[in-house]
Enzyme design. Structure first.
Site, mmCIF file in Angstrom:
data_model
loop_
_atom_site.group_PDB
_atom_site.id
_atom_site.type_symbol
_atom_site.label_atom_id
_atom_site.label_comp_id
_atom_site.label_asym_id
_atom_site.label_seq_id
_atom_site.Cartn_x
_atom_site.Cartn_y
_atom_site.Cartn_z
ATOM 1 N N SER A 244 113.114 19.053 -0.092
ATOM 2 C CA SER A 244 112.392 18.432 1.029
ATOM 3 C C SER A 244 113.202 17.418 1.824
ATOM 4 O O SER A 244 112.676 16.825 2.768
ATOM 5 C CB SER A 244 111.106 17.776 0.517
ATOM 6 O OG SER A 244 110.136 18.764 0.249
ATOM 7 N N LYS A 247 113.042 18.027 5.474
ATOM 8 C CA LYS A 247 112.020 17.509 6.395
ATOM 9 C C LYS A 247 112.541 16.377 7.278
ATOM 10 O O LYS A 247 111.915 16.058 8.302
ATOM 11 C CB LYS A 247 110.786 17.074 5.618
ATOM 12 C CG LYS A 247 110.050 18.247 4.951
ATOM 13 C CD LYS A 247 108.777 17.799 4.284
ATOM 14 C CE LYS A 247 107.978 18.977 3.727
ATOM 15 N NZ LYS A 247 108.513 19.481 2.459
ATOM 16 N N SER A 298 105.638 14.387 1.996
ATOM 17 C CA SER A 298 106.416 15.627 2.001
ATOM 18 C C SER A 298 105.516 16.846 2.200
ATOM 19 O O SER A 298 105.658 17.877 1.522
ATOM 20 C CB SER A 298 107.213 15.761 0.701
ATOM 21 O OG SER A 298 108.319 16.595 0.881
#
Length: 460
Positions: A244, A247, A298
């Site tokens: 993640s 992101k 997340s």
């Protein structure tokens, strides 16, 4: 009689067909005229080490003053027609066939570190709007030239009752006086290149050396964001899954290519598996709203909703283009969530991303913290978000992201402003400096991160 009627009917159809053809030709002419652009095959100097070949968009290599001057010189030598906006000198110049024909003051720009801080790059005018209205700020911006996502060049904005705004900072746009904006508007065509530069980032000569930290992930890197000095490193160029941490790039592309005022309608296919389900089909959320769960919790749902707004394939292509444009040459993205194993990068590339965010999009890092300062967009739709970041309670924490893939593949990136010895071990004086560390391939990212931070603070 019947023949006369039929002949008249045929003549009417022919006339209507003629009118439709003429109208279609007129519409095509307008469309083509609107889309006429300066499609220069620009021959630009090679980017500095770590840079890539030219493309339109954000281009942090232009923060290097020498390189910026080379690009500018190349445009002039090619007798290009372009706009130059220098956010350090606060001057805007319009070049016609390589010669300056207009030179005006930039009266306001986005506050550094704000939502709308304009990054260095080579853009192009994508739309001309005589009076652009902001639904969030509720102001009109006269003689607006849109050149990248949220960014405009325009005259002094005013409220619907005609009262001019009083702010000395813009919402991120390049603000001119209204007469200067009108003059520029009349001269500029859609497609005109817009060269933007700011020399806020300046490396210095801070240097330290010491032994490595007591952690054992696959790869790590700690470095000073101001001097680029590496505090510690282990296999920083090994390409690994980043989970993640992806992101952070999702957020960067979103704010550069989607207007923060746009709303996104949540559809059932956006409700994918995620940490804490928050979204509901049918609701409408702003990009600002969706960035909050994306960066704090997340949220895969938020990532999918944001990428679907532009189209998932196009959005991922923008992620890869942006990565290349800022020098992340060993990074590749396959989706906006980072939930699979196809999103890969290196510790070195993620340092480049952290440095870019720190100097150009620091509000993205700020959104990963618990610092909920008031802003023009209000508190947002989500008021009970959790924050998965490890160091949210640390006063030196600037921002970061964690990613969990499992199977010894967890990741973490953290940015701090911390005290460093100003002259190595020869003095006890300290100075606050920005630094970051990234850990890839960890089987316990929290423990590794806490140990790494403690080591940095003890060693420096």
């Amino acid at each position: 009689m019947i023949r006369r009627f039929l002949n008249r009917e045929v003549h009417v159809y022919i006339a209507l067909l003629f009118i439709l053809v003429v109208a279609a030709m007129g519409a095509a002419a307008v469309f083509l005229a609107k889309d006429i652009v300066y499609n220069y095959q620009l021959n630009l100097p090679a980017a500095p080490a770590g840079g890539t070949s030219f493309q339109y968009g954000s281009w942090p290599a232009l923060d290097n003053v020498d390189f910026y001057n080379q690009v500018r010189g190349s445009l002039i030598a090619q007798k290009a027609t372009f706009i130059e906006a220098n956010l350090s000198t606060m001057r805007l110049q319009y070049y016609k066939n390589g010669n300056v024909v207009d030179d005006v003051a930039i009266l306001a720009k986005g506050r550094p570190g704000s939502w709308w801080e304009t990054p260095a790059g080579l853009y192009k005018v994508v739309e001309k709007v005589p009076s652009d209205f902001s639904n969030f700020a509720h102001v009109y911006s006269p003689w607006a030239l849109a050149f990248q996502g949220n960014f405009l060049i325009h005259g002094w904005p005013y409220y619907p009752d005609g009262t001019p705004v009083g702010s000395t900072y813009s919402g991120g746009c390049i603000r001119l006086s209204t007469p200067d904006a009108k003059t520029l508007y009349d001269m500029v065509s859609v497609g005109t290149p817009v060269l933007v530069s700011s020399d806020d980032f300046t490396a210095d000569d801070f240097h330290e050396t010491t032994q490595g930290p007591p952690i054992a992930p696959t790869s790590y890197l700690a470095a000073d964001l101001k001097s680029n000095f590496v505090l510690a490193a282990k296999d920083p160029d090994e390409q690994l899954p980043i989970a993640s941490l992806t992101k952070l790039m999702t957020a960067l592309v979103a704010v550069e290519y989607i207007n923060i005022e746009n709303t996104i309608t949540i559809t059932p296919d956006m409700l994918v598996k995620t940490s804490i389900p928050r979204l509901k089909a049918g609701e409408q959320l702003s990009l600002y709203d969706l960035l909050q769960p994306l960066l704090k919790e997340s949220s895969n749902e938020a990532a999918v909703a944001i990428s679907d707004f532009l189209g998932p394939q196009y959005f991922v292509s923008l992620m890869n283009q942006t990565a290349q444009s800022i020098g992340m040459s060993n990074t590749h993205f396959v989706d906006a969530t980072g939930s699979g194993w196809g999103d890969v990068s290196t510790a070195h590339d993620l340092f480049i991303l952290a440095q870019y965010l720190y100097y150009n999009r620091s509000f993205i890092l700020k959104m990963t913290t618990n610092n909920n300062d008031p802003n023009a967009y209000g508190p947002g739709a989500f008021t009970d978000l959790q924050n998965f970041n490890v160091f949210t309670g640390d006063p030196d924490f600037v921002g970061g992201k964690v990613g969990v893939n499992g199977a010894a593949s967890d990741t973490i990136l953290s940015v701090f402003n911390g005290g460093f010895a100003s002259d190595g071990a020869t003095t006890t004086a300290t100075t606050s400096r920005p630094f970051m560390f990234v850990i890839l391939g960890s089987d316990n990212y929290r423990q590794d991160a806490e140990s790494f931070l403690a080591w940095i603070r003890a060693a420096y």
